[in-house]
Design a protein around this motif. Structure first.
Motif, PDB file in Angstrom:
ATOM      1  N   MET A   1       0.622 -11.631  21.672  1.00 53.57           N
ATOM      2  CA  MET A   1       1.421 -10.868  20.721  1.00 53.57           C
ATOM      3  C   MET A   1       0.812  -9.491  20.467  1.00 53.57           C
ATOM      4  SD  MET A   1       2.884 -12.064  17.048  1.00 53.57           S
ATOM      5  CE  MET A   1       3.936 -13.296  17.783  1.00 53.57           C
ATOM      6  N   ARG A   2       1.669  -8.490  20.271  1.00 50.14           N
ATOM      7  CA  ARG A   2       1.235  -7.133  19.950  1.00 50.14           C
ATOM      8  C   ARG A   2       1.717  -6.786  18.552  1.00 50.14           C
ATOM      9  NH1 ARG A   2       3.243  -3.688  24.971  1.00 50.14           N
ATOM     10  NH2 ARG A   2       5.196  -4.438  24.152  1.00 50.14           N
ATOM     11  N   ILE A   3       1.234  -5.652  18.033  1.00 46.38           N
ATOM     12  CA  ILE A   3       1.623  -5.229  16.692  1.00 46.38           C
ATOM     13  C   ILE A   3       1.921  -3.734  16.713  1.00 46.38           C
ATOM     14  CG2 ILE A   3      -0.784  -4.870  15.967  1.00 46.38           C
ATOM     15  CD1 ILE A   3       0.121  -5.909  13.165  1.00 46.38           C
ATOM     16  N   THR A   4       3.013  -3.349  16.057  1.00 50.17           N
ATOM     17  CA  THR A   4       3.376  -1.931  16.029  1.00 50.17           C
ATOM     18  C   THR A   4       2.492  -1.194  15.021  1.00 50.17           C
ATOM     19  OG1 THR A   4       5.028  -2.224  14.291  1.00 50.17           O
ATOM     20  CG2 THR A   4       5.775  -2.463  16.589  1.00 50.17           C
ATOM     21  N   GLU A   5       2.487   0.116  15.132  1.00 52.50           N
ATOM     22  CA  GLU A   5       1.682   0.942  14.227  1.00 52.50           C
ATOM     23  C   GLU A   5       2.160   0.784  12.786  1.00 52.50           C
ATOM     24  OE1 GLU A   5       0.635   5.618  14.053  1.00 52.50           O
ATOM     25  OE2 GLU A   5       0.775   4.733  16.053  1.00 52.50           O
ATOM     26  N   GLN A   6       3.479   0.708  12.608  1.00 47.54           N
ATOM     27  CA  GLN A   6       4.035   0.554  11.265  1.00 47.54           C
ATOM     28  C   GLN A   6       3.652  -0.798  10.665  1.00 47.54           C
ATOM     29  OE1 GLN A   6       8.279   0.862  11.100  1.00 47.54           O
ATOM     30  NE2 GLN A   6       8.325   1.051   8.870  1.00 47.54           N
ATOM     31  N   ALA A   7       3.706  -1.857  11.481  1.00 49.40           N
ATOM     32  CA  ALA A   7       3.314  -3.174  11.005  1.00 49.40           C
ATOM     33  C   ALA A   7       1.828  -3.211  10.661  1.00 49.40           C
ATOM     34  CB  ALA A   7       3.638  -4.229  12.056  1.00 49.40           C
ATOM     35  N   MET A   8       1.017  -2.500  11.456  1.00 51.54           N
ATOM     36  CA  MET A   8      -0.425  -2.432  11.184  1.00 51.54           C
ATOM     37  C   MET A   8      -0.678  -1.728   9.857  1.00 51.54           C
ATOM     38  SD  MET A   8      -3.429  -3.286  12.104  1.00 51.54           S
ATOM     39  CE  MET A   8      -3.497  -3.651  13.834  1.00 51.54           C
ATOM     40  N   GLN A   9       0.070  -0.672   9.562  1.00 48.55           N
ATOM     41  CA  GLN A   9      -0.081   0.032   8.288  1.00 48.55           C
ATOM     42  C   GLN A   9       0.282  -0.882   7.121  1.00 48.55           C
ATOM     43  OE1 GLN A   9       2.330   3.532   8.691  1.00 48.55           O
ATOM     44  NE2 GLN A   9       0.802   4.626   9.916  1.00 48.55           N
ATOM     45  N   ILE A  10       1.328  -1.680   7.298  1.00 48.29           N
ATOM     46  CA  ILE A  10       1.738  -2.619   6.251  1.00 48.29           C
ATOM     47  C   ILE A  10       0.656  -3.673   6.032  1.00 48.29           C
ATOM     48  CG2 ILE A  10       3.393  -4.446   5.685  1.00 48.29           C
ATOM     49  CD1 ILE A  10       5.519  -2.677   7.143  1.00 48.29           C
TER      50      ILE A  10
ATOM     51  N   GLU B   1      -2.543  -3.355   6.693  1.00 47.73           N
ATOM     52  CA  GLU B   1      -3.695  -2.701   6.079  1.00 47.73           C
ATOM     53  C   GLU B   1      -3.481  -2.517   4.586  1.00 47.73           C
ATOM     54  OE1 GLU B   1      -5.544   0.732   7.642  1.00 47.73           O
ATOM     55  OE2 GLU B   1      -5.597  -0.054   9.675  1.00 47.73           O
ATOM     56  N   SER B   2      -2.274  -2.136   4.187  1.00 50.78           N
ATOM     57  CA  SER B   2      -2.013  -1.959   2.756  1.00 50.78           C
ATOM     58  C   SER B   2      -2.102  -3.292   2.017  1.00 50.78           C
ATOM     59  CB  SER B   2      -0.667  -1.290   2.515  1.00 50.78           C
ATOM     60  OG  SER B   2       0.386  -2.139   2.885  1.00 50.78           O
ATOM     61  N   CYS B   3      -1.681  -4.381   2.662  1.00 51.13           N
ATOM     62  CA  CYS B   3      -1.811  -5.713   2.055  1.00 51.13           C
ATOM     63  C   CYS B   3      -3.280  -6.089   1.872  1.00 51.13           C
ATOM     64  CB  CYS B   3      -1.126  -6.778   2.908  1.00 51.13           C
ATOM     65  SG  CYS B   3       0.653  -6.717   2.864  1.00 51.13           S
ATOM     66  N   VAL B   4      -4.092  -5.825   2.889  1.00 54.26           N
ATOM     67  CA  VAL B   4      -5.520  -6.144   2.818  1.00 54.26           C
ATOM     68  C   VAL B   4      -6.197  -5.313   1.729  1.00 54.26           C
ATOM     69  CG1 VAL B   4      -7.711  -5.995   4.083  1.00 54.26           C
ATOM     70  CG2 VAL B   4      -5.694  -6.924   5.204  1.00 54.26           C
TER      71      VAL B   4
ATOM     72  N   GLU C   1      -8.601  -4.885  -3.642  1.00 52.97           N
ATOM     73  CA  GLU C   1      -8.678  -4.219  -4.942  1.00 52.97           C
ATOM     74  C   GLU C   1      -8.430  -5.200  -6.076  1.00 52.97           C
ATOM     75  OE1 GLU C   1      -5.958  -0.957  -4.698  1.00 52.97           O
ATOM     76  OE2 GLU C   1      -7.382   0.297  -3.578  1.00 52.97           O
ATOM     77  N   ARG C   2      -7.481  -6.113  -5.889  1.00 50.31           N
ATOM     78  CA  ARG C   2      -7.214  -7.126  -6.931  1.00 50.31           C
ATOM     79  C   ARG C   2      -8.425  -8.022  -7.145  1.00 50.31           C
ATOM     80  NH1 ARG C   2      -1.135  -9.547  -5.982  1.00 50.31           N
ATOM     81  NH2 ARG C   2      -0.045  -7.554  -5.949  1.00 50.31           N
ATOM     82  N   LEU C   3      -9.030  -8.473  -6.034  1.00 49.53           N
ATOM     83  CA  LEU C   3     -10.210  -9.339  -6.141  1.00 49.53           C
ATOM     84  C   LEU C   3     -11.382  -8.590  -6.775  1.00 49.53           C
ATOM     85  CD1 LEU C   3     -10.047 -11.186  -2.712  1.00 49.53           C
ATOM     86  CD2 LEU C   3      -9.645 -12.174  -4.968  1.00 49.53           C
TER      87      LEU C   3
END
Length: 121
Positions: free
Chosen positions: A47-56, A58-61, A66-68
């Motif tokens: 499986m591969r991942i698009t740049e936009q999906a990678m940005q999403i 990264e923002s989740c991580v 930050e919450r933790l």
């Protein structure tokens, strides 16, 4: 009155007119992309991942981290301690992450800490 002249330190760069130019440095942006990619390849090899999906991702991580961190900080402040210990992080994980995800995160985190202690040891 004599015109004011700015002192130029050695090694300073100048533009074509001889005026000193301030060097701009590129700020390093912390990225979790390589780690996300490694985990993706462990789970789904082709499986591969698009740049936009990678940005999403990264923002989740970053958001989860930050919450933790803020919850751990609050727990530290409540307990009156100055040092972040494993206990505060575990409690923050239980409070921030839901059910099964929290249990899985705790087991993986405990396993990682044990590996680190054995490696140092």
């Amino acid at each position: 009155m004599a015109p004011k002249v700015a002192k130029v330190s050695e090694g300073a760069t100048k533009d074509l007119s001889g005026v000193p130019v301030k060097k701009t440095t590129k700020k390093k942006r912390q990225s979790y992309g390589s780690f996300i990619y490694k985990i993706l390849k462990q789970v789904h090899k082709k499986m591969r991942i698009t740049e936009q999906a990678m940005q999403i991702m990264e923002s989740c991580v970053i958001d989860t981290f930050e919450r933790l961190a803020s919850e751990s900080s609050n727990l530290m402040r409540i307990s009156g301690r100055d040092t972040l210990t494993m206990k505060e992080v575990q409690s923050a994980v239980r409070l921030v992450l839901p059910g099964e995800l929290a249990r899985h995160a705790l087991t993986e985190g405990t396993k990682a800490v044990m590996e680190l202690q054995n490696h140092k040891g």
